[in-house]
Enzyme design. Structure first.
Site, PDB file in Angstrom:
ATOM      1  N   LYS A 152       5.991  -5.864   6.873  1.00 47.11           N
ATOM      2  CA  LYS A 152       6.495  -5.383   7.507  1.00 47.11           C
ATOM      3  C   LYS A 152       4.951  -3.992   7.861  1.00 47.11           C
ATOM      4  CE  LYS A 152      10.457  -3.416   5.438  1.00 47.11           C
ATOM      5  NZ  LYS A 152      11.511  -2.188   4.726  1.00 47.11           N
ATOM      6  N   GLU A 245      15.522  -7.524   6.010  1.00 47.01           N
ATOM      7  CA  GLU A 245      16.655  -6.433   5.255  1.00 47.01           C
ATOM      8  C   GLU A 245      17.591  -6.589   5.879  1.00 47.01           C
ATOM      9  OE1 GLU A 245      13.476  -2.857   4.669  1.00 47.01           O
ATOM     10  OE2 GLU A 245      15.270  -1.184   3.578  1.00 47.01           O
ATOM     11  N   HIS A 256      13.221   5.203  -3.284  1.00 47.16           N
ATOM     12  CA  HIS A 256      12.554   5.827  -2.304  1.00 47.16           C
ATOM     13  C   HIS A 256      13.657   6.551  -1.368  1.00 47.16           C
ATOM     14  CE1 HIS A 256      10.040   2.352  -2.905  1.00 47.16           C
ATOM     15  NE2 HIS A 256       9.272   3.000  -2.551  1.00 47.16           N
TER      16      HIS A 256
HETATM   17  N1  LIG Z   1       4.802  -2.049   5.140  1.00 46.70           N
HETATM   18  C1  LIG Z   1       4.383  -2.384   3.630  1.00 46.70           C
HETATM   19  O1  LIG Z   1       5.578  -2.735   3.275  1.00 46.70           O
HETATM   20  C2  LIG Z   1       4.638  -0.593   3.078  1.00 46.70           C
HETATM   21  C3  LIG Z   1       4.850  -0.772   1.700  1.00 46.70           C
HETATM   22  C4  LIG Z   1       4.502   0.282   0.979  1.00 46.70           C
HETATM   23  C5  LIG Z   1       3.775   1.422   1.291  1.00 46.70           C
HETATM   24  N2  LIG Z   1       3.608   1.357   2.695  1.00 46.70           N
HETATM   25  C6  LIG Z   1       2.242   1.872   3.441  1.00 46.70           C
HETATM   26  O2  LIG Z   1       1.652   2.047   2.483  1.00 46.70           O
HETATM   27  C7  LIG Z   1       0.821   3.462   2.820  1.00 46.70           C
HETATM   28  C8  LIG Z   1      -0.184   3.666   1.298  1.00 46.70           C
HETATM   29  O3  LIG Z   1      -0.604   2.893   1.178  1.00 46.70           O
HETATM   30  P1  LIG Z   1      -1.965   3.256  -0.111  1.00 46.70           P
HETATM   31  O4  LIG Z   1      -1.432   3.479  -1.595  1.00 46.70           O
HETATM   32  O5  LIG Z   1      -2.474   1.608  -0.726  1.00 46.70           O
HETATM   33  O6  LIG Z   1      -2.681   4.245   0.478  1.00 46.70           O
HETATM   34  P2  LIG Z   1      -4.055   4.454   1.376  1.00 46.70           P
HETATM   35  O7  LIG Z   1      -4.591   3.013   2.367  1.00 46.70           O
HETATM   36  O8  LIG Z   1      -4.306   5.265   1.482  1.00 46.70           O
HETATM   37  O9  LIG Z   1      -5.091   3.923  -0.037  1.00 46.70           O
HETATM   38  C9  LIG Z   1      -5.065   4.504  -1.277  1.00 46.70           C
HETATM   39  C10 LIG Z   1      -6.680   5.179  -1.231  1.00 46.70           C
HETATM   40  O10 LIG Z   1      -7.274   5.036  -2.070  1.00 46.70           O
HETATM   41  C11 LIG Z   1      -8.707   4.691  -1.109  1.00 46.70           C
HETATM   42  N3  LIG Z   1      -8.915   2.702  -1.760  1.00 46.70           N
HETATM   43  C12 LIG Z   1      -7.970   1.428  -1.193  1.00 46.70           C
HETATM   44  N4  LIG Z   1      -8.719   1.016  -2.473  1.00 46.70           N
HETATM   45  C13 LIG Z   1      -9.575   1.121  -2.656  1.00 46.70           C
HETATM   46  C14 LIG Z   1     -10.339   1.143  -3.746  1.00 46.70           C
HETATM   47  N5  LIG Z   1     -10.558  -0.487  -4.060  1.00 46.70           N
HETATM   48  N6  LIG Z   1     -11.118   1.661  -4.380  1.00 46.70           N
HETATM   49  C15 LIG Z   1     -11.646   2.727  -3.975  1.00 46.70           C
HETATM   50  N7  LIG Z   1     -10.562   3.647  -3.270  1.00 46.70           N
HETATM   51  C16 LIG Z   1      -9.763   2.689  -2.300  1.00 46.70           C
HETATM   52  C17 LIG Z   1      -8.455   4.269   0.315  1.00 46.70           C
HETATM   53  O11 LIG Z   1      -9.607   5.358   0.646  1.00 46.70           O
HETATM   54  C18 LIG Z   1      -7.207   5.968   0.241  1.00 46.70           C
HETATM   55  O12 LIG Z   1      -8.317   7.322   0.343  1.00 46.70           O
HETATM   56  C19 LIG Z   1       2.032   3.849   3.681  1.00 46.70           C
HETATM   57  O13 LIG Z   1       1.555   4.635   4.591  1.00 46.70           O
HETATM   58  C20 LIG Z   1       3.149   3.233   3.168  1.00 46.70           C
HETATM   59  O14 LIG Z   1       3.673   4.028   4.287  1.00 46.70           O
HETATM   60  C21 LIG Z   1       4.005   0.093   3.435  1.00 46.70           C
HETATM   61 ZN   LIG Z   2       7.209   1.723  -1.974  1.00 45.96          ZN
END
Ligand SMILES: NC(=O)c1ccc[n+]([C@@H]2O[C@H](COP(=O)([O-])OP(=O)(O)OC[C@H]3O[C@@H](n4cnc5c(N)ncnc54)[C@H](O)[C@@H]3O)[C@@H](O)[C@H]2O)c1
Ligand SMILES: [Zn+2]
Length: 380
Positions: A152, A245, A256
């Site tokens: 996705k 899905e 969720h």
């Molecule tokens: N495609 C899918 O199936 C799916 C599933 C769940 C969530 N999502 C999406 O994922 C996003 C959330 O992902 P997330 O929680 O990873 O958020 P994100 O990508 O914003 O990362 C969170 C924070 O952590 C920091 N970060 C990431 N890796 C790091 C590391 N190794 N060291 C230091 N900092 C680091 C990033 O810079 C950011 O500030 C949302 O947009 C959500 O909609 C997509």
């Molecule tokens: Zn989730």
């Protein structure tokens, strides 16, 4: 977060999708193998790394070094961190940079970052020249166990999250568990909610293992790898059964429907990370299941107890500023839930529990029962 500097075995989980099958490579320091793996997979390909500023600071150089060692040309495209990049503007920036870097049909886009970078870079790859392959190098726990697997991709619309996107499977996922050492403890915890989710929805033995081993998984080392590999295996199995899905994949939405409403009520801000919303949502789903007589109160309490033990929020009242805003209003939360993608013609679809370790898709849930349940939680 410190982790023992102990070499560990690499685990490979295959996502079985016929001609779109791919490997998820999990282990400490597997990032160093990125270059050789890409060279083997796509000889002669050029690459462009899409990442965010924070991740670039920690992990861009080792990633580029791995590619350089394998003789792979690469460009870097760095966006601001956070949800603000998963927008039309962010997509334009990344797409134009990919074109400028002369990434063509046989080349590869590399998404180095959390879910934001993975969703954004994956979507840009899906539409660039009508589709260029991409590699996920997830750097947050959430991305390693959830967003990097399953294909996705997308961006947000001003009218709602993830409303624009495409199914576009990666050709390889490299989940280096050592990169999580630089993640903030709060982000790690939020990602852990999705790990626990796999136990709650389909694997009681894994949930029990987490109850005993969570602190080791937080510290790093073999327990962390096991938790991530088990989560990826669970997601891979569900995605292989139901890529788009139409059925079972909806089980992954456990927690969720409530969670998204809470995220929306807090404006998708730092007050409530996605995983934190999922933690509260999962507890609400368990308690709602208990209120319908599907599981016992004790089972619902077991879910809540574990999430609280690792420091995740488990009730509405745990959300910062809870009392001051529309959050404390069952009708407002119902309205937000009705806007969720899981609603059809006024009836709500919920993922509920038949046991800890067995979730079910329940359609046609009477909104009044949900409202009464939420009202009771708001008074609690
Ligand atoms: N495609 C899918 O199936 C799916 C599933 C769940 C969530 N999502 C999406 O994922 C996003 C959330 O992902 P997330 O929680 O990873 O958020 P994100 O990508 O914003 O990362 C969170 C924070 O952590 C920091 N970060 C990431 N890796 C790091 C590391 N190794 N060291 C230091 N900092 C680091 C990033 O810079 C950011 O500030 C949302 O947009 C959500 O909609 C997509
Ligand atoms: Zn989730």
């Amino acid at each position: 977060m410190t982790a023992p500097l102990k070499a560990s075995d690499t685990t490979v989980v295959n996502v079985a999708l016929d001609d779109r099958a791919y490997d998820i490579v999990i282990g400490r320091d597997v990032l160093t193998s990125l270059g050789t793996r890409i060279a083997a997979l796509r000889p002669g390909a050029r690459t462009a790394i899409v990442t965010d500023k924070t991740v670039a600071r920690h992990w861009l150089e080792p990633t580029e070094a791995s590619l350089a060692t394998a003789g792979i040309a690469t460009a870097r495209i760095i966006v601001d961190e956070g949800e603000g990049s998963k927008t039309y503007a962010g997509l334009e920036k990344v797409s134009e940079a990919l074109i400028a870097a002369r990434i063509e049909r046989n080349d590869l886009v590399i998404a180095l970052g959390g879910g934001v970078v993975g969703d954004l870079a994956g979507f840009a790859a899906a539409i660039l020249r009508r589709g260029v392959d991409f590699v996920q190098v997830p750097t947050s726990l959430l991305a390693q166990v959830d967003s990097s697997v399953g294909g996705k991709t997308g961006i947000n619309s001003p009218q709602g999250k993830n409303l624009l996107g495409a199914f576009h499977q990666p050709v390889l996922v490299i989940a280096d568990t050592a990169v999580l050492d630089t993640l903030s403890p709060r982000q790690f915890r939020a990602g852990y909610a999705e790990v626990a989710k796999y136990g709650v929805l389909g694997d009681e033995a894994f949930f029990a293992w987490l109850e005993s081993n969570h602190s080791e998984a937080f510290k790093g080392g073999a327990a962390r790898e096991h938790a991530i590999a088990t989560s990826c295996r669970a997601k891979a199995a569900i995605v292989a059964r139901d890529e788009r899905e139409n059925g079972d994949r909806a089980l992954l939405n456990l927690g969720h429907t409530f969670g998204h409403a809470l995220e929306a009520a807090t404006g998708f801000s730092d007050r409530l990370f996605h995983g934190e919303g999922v933690a509260i949502g999962m507890v609400l789903a368990a308690e709602f299941s208990a209120s319908l007589g599907m599981i016992s109160q004790g089972e619902a309490a077991r879910v809540a107890r574990h999430l609280a033990e690792v420091g995740l929020p488990t009730k509405l009242q745990d959300i910062a500023g809870f009392a001051q805003e529309g959050l404390a209003d069952a009708d407002a939360l119902m309205t937000l839930m009705a806007q969720d993608k899981k609603v059809r013609r006024g009836k709500l679809t919920f993922i509920l529990l038949e046991a800890v370790g067995r979730a079910a898709i329940v359609k046609d849930v009477d909104p009044k029962r949900v409202r009464d349940f939420l009202q009771s939680k708001l008074k609690a």
